[in-house]
Scaffold this motif. Structure first.
Motif, PDB file in Angstrom:
ATOM      1  N   ILE A  52     -36.753 -17.914   1.888  1.00  0.00           N
ATOM      2  CA  ILE A  52     -35.736 -17.693   2.917  1.00  0.00           C
ATOM      3  C   ILE A  52     -36.057 -18.513   4.161  1.00  0.00           C
ATOM      4  O   ILE A  52     -35.172 -19.155   4.743  1.00  0.00           O
ATOM      5  N   ARG A  78     -27.947 -17.992  10.835  1.00  0.00           N
ATOM      6  CA  ARG A  78     -27.534 -16.965   9.863  1.00  0.00           C
ATOM      7  C   ARG A  78     -28.672 -16.670   8.882  1.00  0.00           C
ATOM      8  O   ARG A  78     -28.967 -15.517   8.579  1.00  0.00           O
ATOM      9  N   TYR A  82     -30.894 -13.232   7.999  1.00  0.00           N
ATOM     10  CA  TYR A  82     -31.195 -12.729   6.657  1.00  0.00           C
ATOM     11  C   TYR A  82     -32.693 -12.490   6.499  1.00  0.00           C
ATOM     12  O   TYR A  82     -33.110 -11.495   5.886  1.00  0.00           O
TER      13      TYR A  82
END
Length: 129
Positions: A52, A78, A82
């Motif tokens: 990620i 964004r 997350y």
């Protein structure tokens, strides 16, 4: 989750920034309270968090060749949100009891949003008998 759903689904930049700030404050608070100290970190956690984070870095770097630097940076933002959600979820759901409470909270949030969505659709639909 419910707040984001009622704030246009979190699609706007302002709502996403507020959600990101809130989730990262939760992560810092959980670490400051020592709730992350008992966490058992294994390879799957590092792989998931690393991937990620890698996607966030790649999205930020893509602003160098992107036609729209603003959109690239917004996408990197964004992905960082997350990552914050992933870390907060990991830190919260350490024991069986906390996992159970966390799942119940998510279920209550989903039911709330679903009921409000159905109620808003029924109010505006015109059914003829």
């Amino acid at each position: 989750m419910v707040g984001l759903a009622f704030a246009e689904g979190g699609f706007g930049l302002e709502q996403r920034h507020v959600a990101g700030l809130a989730i990262w404050l939760v992560v810092v608070a959980l670490l400051a309270l020592g709730l992350g100290g008992r966490a058992l970190l294994e390879k799957p956690f590092f792989w998931a968090a690393g991937l990620i984070l890698g996607l966030a870095i790649w999205s930020a770097i893509s602003s160098l060749w992107s036609g729209s630097v603003e959109l690239s940076v917004a996408e990197a933002d964004r992905v960082l949100v997350y990552l914050g959600v992933f870390l907060a979820t990991f830190l919260i759901a350490q024991t069986d009891q906390r996992r159970q409470r966390f799942a119940e909270g998510i279920a209550i949030g989903l039911i709330t949003v679903s009921l409000v969505a159905v109620a808003s659709r029924c109010r505006f639909c015109s059914v003829r008998w």
